[in-house]
Write an enzyme that holds these catalytic residues in place. Structure first.
Site, PDB file in Angstrom:
ATOM      1  NE  ARG A  98      19.681 -36.955 -29.489  1.00  0.00           N
ATOM      2  CZ  ARG A  98      20.692 -37.310 -28.682  1.00  0.00           C
ATOM      3  NH1 ARG A  98      21.942 -37.101 -29.054  1.00  0.00           N
ATOM      4  NH2 ARG A  98      20.458 -37.869 -27.515  1.00  0.00           N
ATOM      5  CG  HIS A 142      22.214 -34.974 -23.238  1.00  0.00           C
ATOM      6  ND1 HIS A 142      21.978 -35.421 -24.513  1.00  0.00           N
ATOM      7  CD2 HIS A 142      23.489 -35.310 -22.969  1.00  0.00           C
ATOM      8  CE1 HIS A 142      23.080 -35.993 -24.996  1.00  0.00           C
ATOM      9  NE2 HIS A 142      24.007 -35.934 -24.080  1.00  0.00           N
ATOM     10  CG  ASN A 187      21.489 -38.765 -24.141  1.00  0.00           C
ATOM     11  OD1 ASN A 187      21.336 -39.126 -25.311  1.00  0.00           O
ATOM     12  ND2 ASN A 187      22.662 -38.776 -23.539  1.00  0.00           N
ATOM     13  CD  GLU A 188      24.702 -42.114 -24.157  1.00  0.00           C
ATOM     14  OE1 GLU A 188      25.396 -41.925 -23.137  1.00  0.00           O
ATOM     15  OE2 GLU A 188      25.176 -42.099 -25.302  1.00  0.00           O
ATOM     16  CG  ASN A 329      22.956 -42.077 -28.086  1.00  0.00           C
ATOM     17  OD1 ASN A 329      22.112 -41.764 -28.924  1.00  0.00           O
ATOM     18  ND2 ASN A 329      23.193 -41.352 -27.014  1.00  0.00           N
ATOM     19  CE1 TYR A 331      29.659 -41.665 -30.591  1.00  0.00           C
ATOM     20  CE2 TYR A 331      28.279 -42.515 -28.828  1.00  0.00           C
ATOM     21  CZ  TYR A 331      28.670 -41.477 -29.640  1.00  0.00           C
ATOM     22  OH  TYR A 331      28.074 -40.246 -29.513  1.00  0.00           O
ATOM     23  CD  GLU A 397      24.893 -39.069 -28.271  1.00  0.00           C
ATOM     24  OE1 GLU A 397      25.928 -39.678 -27.948  1.00  0.00           O
ATOM     25  OE2 GLU A 397      24.247 -38.365 -27.481  1.00  0.00           O
ATOM     26  CD1 TRP A 440      29.258 -37.339 -30.007  1.00  0.00           C
ATOM     27  CD2 TRP A 440      27.214 -36.454 -29.752  1.00  0.00           C
ATOM     28  NE1 TRP A 440      29.251 -36.612 -28.832  1.00  0.00           N
ATOM     29  CE2 TRP A 440      28.012 -36.062 -28.664  1.00  0.00           C
ATOM     30  CE3 TRP A 440      25.884 -36.008 -29.826  1.00  0.00           C
ATOM     31  CZ2 TRP A 440      27.516 -35.242 -27.644  1.00  0.00           C
ATOM     32  CZ3 TRP A 440      25.407 -35.210 -28.806  1.00  0.00           C
ATOM     33  CH2 TRP A 440      26.229 -34.835 -27.724  1.00  0.00           C
ATOM     34  CG  PHE A 456      32.867 -37.779 -30.569  1.00  0.00           C
ATOM     35  CD1 PHE A 456      33.366 -37.545 -29.298  1.00  0.00           C
ATOM     36  CD2 PHE A 456      32.650 -39.086 -30.966  1.00  0.00           C
ATOM     37  CE1 PHE A 456      33.647 -38.592 -28.432  1.00  0.00           C
ATOM     38  CE2 PHE A 456      32.918 -40.140 -30.107  1.00  0.00           C
ATOM     39  CZ  PHE A 456      33.421 -39.894 -28.840  1.00  0.00           C
TER      40      PHE A 456
END
Ligand SMILES: *[C@@H]1O[C@H](CO)[C@@H](O)[C@H](O)[C@H]1NC(C)=O
Ligand SMILES: *[C@@H]1O[C@H](CO)[C@@H](O)[C@H](O)[C@H]1NC(C)=O
Ligand SMILES: *[C@@H]1O[C@H](CO)[C@@H](O)[C@H](O)[C@H]1NC(C)=O
Ligand SMILES: *[C@@H]1O[C@H](CO)[C@@H](O)[C@H](O)[C@H]1NC(C)=O
Ligand SMILES: *[C@@H]1O[C@H](CO)[C@@H](O)[C@H](O)[C@H]1NC(C)=O
Ligand SMILES: *[C@@H]1O[C@H](CO)[C@@H](O)[C@H](O)[C@H]1NC(C)=O
Length: 506
Positions: A98, A142, A187-188, A329, A331, A397, A440, A456
């Site tokens: 990606r 991004h 992205n995000e 994404n 986490y 991610e 990620w 990461f």
């Protein structure tokens, strides 16, 4: 500097506890499921001033002194080292990669003619991936809008962005769409709007001067909502163009990426349970409701009121159904406590409108590793399945943050990946239409929130070495073994042998 890792080689490293997914292997996933890793242009490429590239909003933010001096001027020098890196991807058995395109490298100043050097770079990168059997998944934006458009009309704050974004997307589809099948527009979008316009901690660094920290300009009460609105309009216009002009020859897929936290009520009181649903509607529904149902969630409309831009009927129709997949994404998991009194305040920002208190489980130090809570990813995938009709999902991610101190023995990252991939497998076994997973990140490059302080990566990049030599960490070996077919119960460091910390490529 690299810490001596050889003394660790003799350590037996086995994860035997019952975990999400149980003991599993690559073969437990559907045949067409795809595993990869990723990075983004500004974080990876470097060569920020080379071959016609002009600054993005991140270049300007990074050079403003608000990122503790961390810039992407050199980053991992992917602009020059992509061939070597793709060799390392082959060693890691990646099936997909990606990446994102730097808009201001491809179209300097954001609008106008293509930059031949930028075109050449992305063509080479994509061709090199494909010739090694690695599927490119490409994000168009991004967090690195061309600064020229920021200067000209305020970037994402203006509707003018829609036209320029569609022209940029058109160029990418035309030039790369014969080889790229998976496109993510932005992205995000939620974190970009919050970090960039509510909190002022990422580019372009705006927030209400009274609310935020170090913002000289902005308005956290309205700008995050305007930015997401314009992103949704730009996203859906690009999807419309693709479906009309390219889909029938290129057969690709378009998605929008959303940052997710999993939210758990702090207590089982009715108030906290309702507040938790509200947090999901604000954080995830803000983006995903419009692209699935054509409008913002009711609670968002109610709490934000007139400050929330409205879609016209025409826009709503265009936005509804404008994704082939959702990029997720994820986490960590947080607890949610109701905080209704905040709605009585004036000049509320996004978090005030959400009217909750977010409680993090792990410490609040930026270098604290994530607690391993794989049920969070399970919960997100199950929630998206149940609420939004089980459309395809790519986990874009997911990964563990550690200090970037040169240790290659990243046991906590292996534990994290193993647990979260297992959590995802459980979700798939319960019917989630998840189609792919990207750890990620591939390399320790620039992290947007913490520069070069945390990492990461599956591979360490030695910044003190002019060659920026890459060294695979334990996690790279673990992922490589997993993708080769090893079951989690037999994927132990001892089987990697004495070469565990020797780079695959010099
Ligand atoms: C932000 O915009 C709102 C709505 O236009 C306005 O009422 C408020 O005063 C503005 N806040 C700041 C800090 O400029
Ligand atoms: C604000 O800027 C000052 C000076 O650059 C810096 O020391 C401080 O950490 C910044 N505060 C935040 C919250 O970013
Ligand atoms: C809330 O209820 C669930 C399900 O009964 C339980 O697992 C959980 O521990 C409870 N949480 C709290 C904070 O009491
Ligand atoms: C380096 O970071 C790792 C992961 O955060 C940690 O476990 C280790 O103790 C650190 N080592 C040193 C020497 O700081
Ligand atoms: C599994 O999926 C079904 C159907 O969507 C759902 O009702 C159920 O709650 C899910 N089970 C778990 C444990 O999430
Ligand atoms: C850097 O690369 C050059 C040329 O390939 C090589 O001669 C040199 O030994 C490398 N340095 C390090 C520290 O790896």
């Amino acid at each position: 500097m690299l810490l001596q890792a050889s003394s660790l080689l003799s350590l037996l490293f086995l994860l035997t506890t019952a975990a999400h997914g149980g003991d599993y292997s690559r073969a437990d996933f559907p045949a067409d499921f795809i595993f990869g890793s990723g990075t983004s242009a500004y974080q990876y490429e470097g060569a920020a001033f080379d071959d016609g590239r002009t600054p993005s909003i991140w270049d300007i933010f990074a050079h403003s002194g608000r990122t503790h001096g961390a810039t992407g001027d050199v980053a991992c020098d992917g602009y020059h080292k992509y061939k070597e890196d793709i060799g390392l991807m082959v060693d890691t058995n990646l099936e997909a990669f990606r990446l994102s395109i730097s808009w201001s490298r491809l179209i300097p100043n954001g609008r106008g003619p293509i930059n031949p050097k930028g075109l050449e770079y992305y063509n080479n990168l994509i061709d090199e991936l494909i010739s090694h059997g690695i599927q490119p998944h490409v994000t168009l934006n991004h967090i690195d809008l061309p600064q020229a458009l920021e200067d000209e009309y305020g970037g994402w704050l203006s509707r003018k962005i829609v036209k320029d974004f569609v022209a940029y997307a058109d160029m990418c589809f035309r030039e790369f769409g014969d080889r790229v099948l998976y496109w993510t527009t932005v992205n995000e979008a939620n974190v970009f709007a919050l970090g960039g316009y509510n909190d002022g901690i990422i580019a372009p660094g705006r927030c209400s001067p009274s609310l935020g920290t170090n913002c000289s300009t902005g308005n956290s009460s309205i700008e995050p909502y305007i930015v997401v609105h314009n992103i949704l309009l730009a996203h859906s216009a690009a999807t419309k163009l693709y479906r009309k002009k390219y889909k029938f020859t290129q057969n690709g897929f378009l998605g929008l990426n959303v940052y997710t936290l999993w939210f758990i009520p702090y207590t089982n009181s009715t108030e906290d349970v309702i507040a938790t649903q509200r947090a999901k509607d604000f954080y995830v529904g803000w983006l995903v409701d419009p692209v699935i149902f054509g409008d913002y969630p009711d609670i968002v409309k109610k709490n934000v009121g007139k400050r929330l831009p409205a879609f016209t009927e025409y826009e709503s129709k265009q936005i509804k159904g404008s994704v082939d997949f959702i990029g997720v994404n994820h986490y960590t998991t947080v607890h949610i406590k109701d905080k209704p009194s905040i709605l009585k305040m004036n000049n509320r920002d996004f978090y005030d409108d959400m009217a909750v208190k977010i409680i993090y489980d792990q410490g609040n130090e930026p270098t604290d590793e994530y607690a391993i809570m794989p049920w969070g990813l399970y919960g997100v995938l199950e929630y998206l399945k149940q609420v939004y009709g089980n459309l395809p999902i790519y986990v874009h991610e997911n990964g563990q943050m550690t200090r970037r101190n040169g240790t290659l023995y990243d046991k906590s990252r292996v534990e994290y990946l193993r647990a979260y991939i297992g959590g995802m497998l459980d979700a798939i076994r319960n019917g989630s239409n998840t189609r792919g997973y990207f750890a990620w990140t591939f390399l320790d490059c620039l992290e947007l929130l913490d520069g070069y302080g945390t990492s990461f990566g599956l591979l360490y990049v030695d910044l003190d070495d002019k060659n920026l030599t890459r060294y695979p960490k334990l996690s790279a070996h673990w992922y490589s073994n997993f993708l080769k077919g090893k079951s989690t119960s037999s994927n132990a460091i001892t089987e990697v042998g004495d070469n565990a910390f020797v780079p695959w490529i010099g």
